[in-house]
Write an enzyme that holds these catalytic residues in place. Structure first.
Site, PDB file in Angstrom:
ATOM      1  N   SER A 142       0.880  -1.183   0.000  1.00 52.08           N
ATOM      2  CA  SER A 142       0.000   0.000   0.000  1.00 52.08           C
ATOM      3  C   SER A 142       0.906   1.218   0.000  1.00 52.08           C
ATOM      4  O   SER A 142       2.108   1.101   0.319  1.00 52.08           O
ATOM      5  CB  SER A 142      -0.830  -0.027   1.293  1.00 52.08           C
ATOM      6  OG  SER A 142      -1.449   1.231   1.528  1.00 52.08           O
ATOM      7  N   TYR A 155      -1.909  -1.290  10.399  1.00 56.18           N
ATOM      8  CA  TYR A 155      -1.883  -1.427   8.941  1.00 56.18           C
ATOM      9  C   TYR A 155      -0.561  -0.887   8.381  1.00 56.18           C
ATOM     10  O   TYR A 155       0.090  -1.539   7.560  1.00 56.18           O
ATOM     11  CB  TYR A 155      -3.085  -0.663   8.359  1.00 56.18           C
ATOM     12  CG  TYR A 155      -3.340  -0.865   6.892  1.00 56.18           C
ATOM     13  CD1 TYR A 155      -4.069  -1.958   6.437  1.00 56.18           C
ATOM     14  CD2 TYR A 155      -2.877   0.049   5.948  1.00 56.18           C
ATOM     15  CE1 TYR A 155      -4.336  -2.136   5.084  1.00 56.18           C
ATOM     16  CE2 TYR A 155      -3.134  -0.113   4.603  1.00 56.18           C
ATOM     17  CZ  TYR A 155      -3.861  -1.207   4.171  1.00 56.18           C
ATOM     18  OH  TYR A 155      -4.118  -1.381   2.823  1.00 56.18           O
TER      19      TYR A 155
HETATM   20  P1  NAD Z   1     -11.272  -6.588   0.016  1.00 51.05           P
HETATM   21  O1  NAD Z   1     -11.833  -6.368   1.382  1.00 51.05           O
HETATM   22  O2  NAD Z   1     -12.142  -6.324  -1.171  1.00 51.05           O
HETATM   23  O3  NAD Z   1     -10.698  -8.078  -0.101  1.00 51.05           O
HETATM   24  C1  NAD Z   1      -9.947  -8.663   0.943  1.00 51.05           C
HETATM   25  C2  NAD Z   1      -9.788 -10.138   0.689  1.00 51.05           C
HETATM   26  O4  NAD Z   1      -9.004 -10.695   1.749  1.00 51.05           O
HETATM   27  C3  NAD Z   1     -11.107 -10.915   0.660  1.00 51.05           C
HETATM   28  O5  NAD Z   1     -11.042 -11.939  -0.324  1.00 51.05           O
HETATM   29  C4  NAD Z   1     -11.170 -11.537   2.049  1.00 51.05           C
HETATM   30  O6  NAD Z   1     -11.948 -12.739   2.101  1.00 51.05           O
HETATM   31  C5  NAD Z   1      -9.698 -11.830   2.281  1.00 51.05           C
HETATM   32  N1  NAD Z   1      -9.395 -11.963   3.713  1.00 51.05           N
HETATM   33  C6  NAD Z   1      -9.573 -11.055   4.694  1.00 51.05           C
HETATM   34  N2  NAD Z   1      -9.198 -11.576   5.873  1.00 51.05           N
HETATM   35  C7  NAD Z   1      -8.774 -12.846   5.624  1.00 51.05           C
HETATM   36  C8  NAD Z   1      -8.283 -13.901   6.445  1.00 51.05           C
HETATM   37  N3  NAD Z   1      -8.128 -13.783   7.777  1.00 51.05           N
HETATM   38  N4  NAD Z   1      -7.958 -15.070   5.842  1.00 51.05           N
HETATM   39  C9  NAD Z   1      -8.128 -15.224   4.515  1.00 51.05           C
HETATM   40  N5  NAD Z   1      -8.572 -14.271   3.694  1.00 51.05           N
HETATM   41  C10 NAD Z   1      -8.906 -13.090   4.253  1.00 51.05           C
HETATM   42  O7  NAD Z   1      -9.954  -5.693  -0.017  1.00 51.05           O
HETATM   43  P2  NAD Z   1      -9.076  -5.048  -1.195  1.00 51.05           P
HETATM   44  O8  NAD Z   1      -9.257  -3.574  -1.122  1.00 51.05           O
HETATM   45  O9  NAD Z   1      -9.233  -5.760  -2.482  1.00 51.05           O
HETATM   46  O10 NAD Z   1      -7.627  -5.311  -0.580  1.00 51.05           O
HETATM   47  C11 NAD Z   1      -6.704  -6.253  -1.096  1.00 51.05           C
HETATM   48  C12 NAD Z   1      -5.313  -5.834  -0.658  1.00 51.05           C
HETATM   49  O11 NAD Z   1      -5.013  -4.536  -1.200  1.00 51.05           O
HETATM   50  C13 NAD Z   1      -5.167  -5.696   0.864  1.00 51.05           C
HETATM   51  O12 NAD Z   1      -3.936  -6.238   1.267  1.00 51.05           O
HETATM   52  C14 NAD Z   1      -5.186  -4.193   1.091  1.00 51.05           C
HETATM   53  O13 NAD Z   1      -4.473  -3.821   2.236  1.00 51.05           O
HETATM   54  C15 NAD Z   1      -4.517  -3.708  -0.190  1.00 51.05           C
HETATM   55  N6  NAD Z   1      -4.809  -2.316  -0.505  1.00 51.05           N
HETATM   56  C16 NAD Z   1      -6.101  -1.899  -0.748  1.00 51.05           C
HETATM   57  C17 NAD Z   1      -6.321  -0.537  -1.020  1.00 51.05           C
HETATM   58  C18 NAD Z   1      -7.704   0.005  -1.288  1.00 51.05           C
HETATM   59  O14 NAD Z   1      -7.857   1.237  -1.366  1.00 51.05           O
HETATM   60  N7  NAD Z   1      -8.712  -0.814  -1.456  1.00 51.05           N
HETATM   61  C19 NAD Z   1      -5.253   0.353  -1.056  1.00 51.05           C
HETATM   62  C20 NAD Z   1      -3.972  -0.121  -0.809  1.00 51.05           C
HETATM   63  C21 NAD Z   1      -3.760  -1.453  -0.539  1.00 51.05           C
END
Ligand code: NAD
Length: 260
Positions: A142, A155
């Site tokens: 991130s 985080y």
């Molecule tokens: P999301 O909430 O849409 O998806 C998260 C996924 O992780 C889901 O499939 C969920 O089932 C899985 N998950 C959560 N806890 C879990 C656990 N204990 N065991 C197994 N699976 C688990 O989130 P997203 O926004 O697609 O995020 C994906 C990655 O991108 C994350 O690492 C997040 O930190 C990173 N990220 C997201 C953003 C944003 O703005 N959305 C920005 C920077 C980084």
């Protein structure tokens, strides 16, 4: 060139991960869909990918906070598909609160899911990648792996840790045909940020669209969120031969956030 490669994308039942499995399946990879959802939901996603792209696809709902479940997932993958060629460590969670009020159980869980799980999965896949002399590991960090923000101690700590793990794994494997990189997104349109938008709307008494605009523009010069598929396309590129020389990098897709 990715046709027939075996790809595991953790957290691919939603958001960035779901977009990524689409991109990799479209490139001909066999896919392990993974996420913390009920079997029938994950199996449906895997089934649709297999039908649409003519690849093999399986589902695992191993809890990334549980090392034993992670190891069991790899036994299952090896039995059904073979050894993982492409590992995308993407599963992640968020919780916001000031450090002095941050719940200890949330700290432990965020560190386990957002950081330690990537250590366990990396440890599981590396020996086979080294033997094959080919592998790709992409860690979804991130902008918070590069800079801090208030109320996100766990985080930010986990994502900085993930960037560190990326660098060390990359240099240890620089001559093994294995590349290891981190992607550092700014705001991406996914369910992960819904709570943060809702919190702003509640505090300001505004509608969700206004709250979302406020959230994005507070830090990010580009006033739009990235689409999940844009992260998936960068992962695809990092898996290509053209990217064989990119390793140990932390690549922002952040609308200029960290350029300031
Ligand atoms: P999301 O909430 O849409 O998806 C998260 C996924 O992780 C889901 O499939 C969920 O089932 C899985 N998950 C959560 N806890 C879990 C656990 N204990 N065991 C197994 N699976 C688990 O989130 P997203 O926004 O697609 O995020 C994906 C990655 O991108 C994350 O690492 C997040 O930190 C990173 N990220 C997201 C953003 C944003 O703005 N959305 C920005 C920077 C980084």
């Amino acid at each position: 060139m990715l046709k027939g490669k075996i790809a595991l994308v953790t957290g691919s039942t939603s958001g960035i991960g779901l977009a990524t499995v689409e991109v990799l399946a479209n490139a001909g990879c066999h896919i392990v869909v993974h996420g913390l959802v009920e079997d029938h939901i994950g199996e449906q996603i895997a089934h649709e990918l297999a039908e649409k792209y003519n690849v093999l696809s399986y589902f695992s709902n191993a809890n990334m906070a549980d090392q034993n479940q992670i190891l069991e997932m790899f036994s299952f993958i090896e039995q059904e598909l073979g050894t993982v060629d492409i590992l995308v460590n993407n599963a992640g969670i968020q919780h916001t609160a000031p450090v002095h009020e941050f719940p200890k159980d949330k700290w432990d869980l965020i560190l386990a899911v957002n950081l330690s799980s990537a250590f366990h999965t990396t440890q599981a896949v590396l020996p086979k990648m080294q033997l094959k002399k080919w592998g790709r590991i992409v860690n979804i960090a991130s902008v918070h792996g590069l800079v801090g923000s208030v109320n996100k101690s766990a985080y930010v700590a986990a994502k900085h840790g993930l960037v560190g793990l990326t660098k060390v794994t990359a240099i240890e494997n620089a001559n093994m045909g294995v590349t290891v990189n981190a992607i550092c997104p700014g705001w991406v349109e996914t369910p992960l940020i819904n709570q943060q938008i809702q919190d702003i709307a509640d505090k300001d008494g505004s509608d969700l669209a206004t709250a979302k605009a406020k959230l994005v523009t507070a830090k990010q010069p580009r006033a739009e969120m990235a689409a999940p598929s844009q992260i998936g396309e960068l992962i695809h590129f990092l898996c290509s031969d053209a990217a064989a020389g990119i390793t140990g990098a932390s690549l922002p897709i952040d609308g200029g956030w960290t350029a300031q």
